[in-house]
Scaffold this motif. Structure first.
Motif, mmCIF file in Angstrom:
data_model
loop_
_atom_site.group_PDB
_atom_site.id
_atom_site.type_symbol
_atom_site.label_atom_id
_atom_site.label_comp_id
_atom_site.label_asym_id
_atom_site.label_seq_id
_atom_site.Cartn_x
_atom_site.Cartn_y
_atom_site.Cartn_z
ATOM 1 N N THR A 45 0.855 -1.182 0.000
ATOM 2 C CA THR A 45 0.000 0.000 0.000
ATOM 3 C C THR A 45 0.888 1.229 0.000
ATOM 4 O O THR A 45 2.019 1.196 0.489
ATOM 5 C CB THR A 45 -0.937 0.039 1.217
ATOM 6 N N VAL A 54 -3.629 3.171 -1.154
ATOM 7 C CA VAL A 54 -4.143 2.299 -2.202
ATOM 8 C C VAL A 54 -3.148 1.170 -2.438
ATOM 9 O O VAL A 54 -1.996 1.231 -2.009
ATOM 10 C CB VAL A 54 -4.405 3.078 -3.516
ATOM 11 N N GLY A 150 -8.381 0.047 -2.393
ATOM 12 C CA GLY A 150 -7.799 0.072 -1.059
ATOM 13 C C GLY A 150 -7.328 -1.311 -0.636
ATOM 14 O O GLY A 150 -7.657 -2.321 -1.267
ATOM 15 N N ILE A 156 -12.050 2.656 -4.585
ATOM 16 C CA ILE A 156 -12.127 4.020 -4.067
ATOM 17 C C ILE A 156 -12.664 4.864 -5.209
ATOM 18 O O ILE A 156 -12.021 4.977 -6.259
ATOM 19 C CB ILE A 156 -10.739 4.501 -3.593
#
Length: 170
Positions: A45, A54, A150, A156
């Motif tokens: 991430t 993300v 995510g 998202i």
């Protein structure tokens, strides 16, 4: 045309590796090996733009999900010209390194061409060909059907303030 050849060549190499190692359906994801071969077997991430954390590949390139795909059962609906512009994150051999991504959410799905694509919460993962470096998210909201994802596997849907993607929605 060169980009398409790279995608096809990488898919063939990935399939060859899968065939040599064997494997079954819907197993935990193998190493990430996408069209640019830049994923380095890792899902992580990263903070990207105003989207928060993300999912990215091993080089920090943003990964996306596609509204026309399904999670249950997992199915990729992006092939041909779509896959040239939205390269699938292909599974290679081994287990990916995960940083901030729950291993129980990572899996694979068989693509129409026989290759295996990495999934997150059942949804196939893609790169966007116009993202040229870590932190780019030019594919966000393209066509109203492509989304950054995510670590929980949920898309998202925040829009970007500037133009994104130049119409490569499918």
């Amino acid at each position: 045309m060169k980009r398409f050849a790279v995608v096809v060549g990488t898919a063939v190499l990935g399939l060859s590796a899968l065939t040599a190692c064997g494997g079954g359906d819907e197993q935990p994801a193998a190493a990430v090996n996408n069209a640019s071969q830049s994923a380095e077997g890792k899902l992580a991430t990263a903070q990207v733009g105003n989207f928060g954390k993300v999912v990215v590949d091993g080089t920090g390139r943003t990964l996306y999900v596609f509204d026309k795909d399904t999670a249950d059962p997992s199915k990729s609906n992006c092939a041909g010209e779509c896959a040239a512009k939205w390269p699938p994150v292909l599974a290679g051999s081994g287990t990916p390194k995960l940083d901030g991504v729950d291993a129980s959410l990572v899996g694979t799905v068989a693509r129409a061409d026989g290759s295996k694509q990495v999934t997150l919460a059942g949804l196939p993962l893609y790169q966007f060909a116009q993202d040229s470096k870590a932190g780019d998210a030019k594919g966000q909201a393209v066509g109203g059907i492509w989304w950054v994802v995510g670590a929980d596997g949920k898309k998202i849907t925040a829009e970007v303030s500037s133009g994104s993607g130049d119409g490569y929605g499918y």
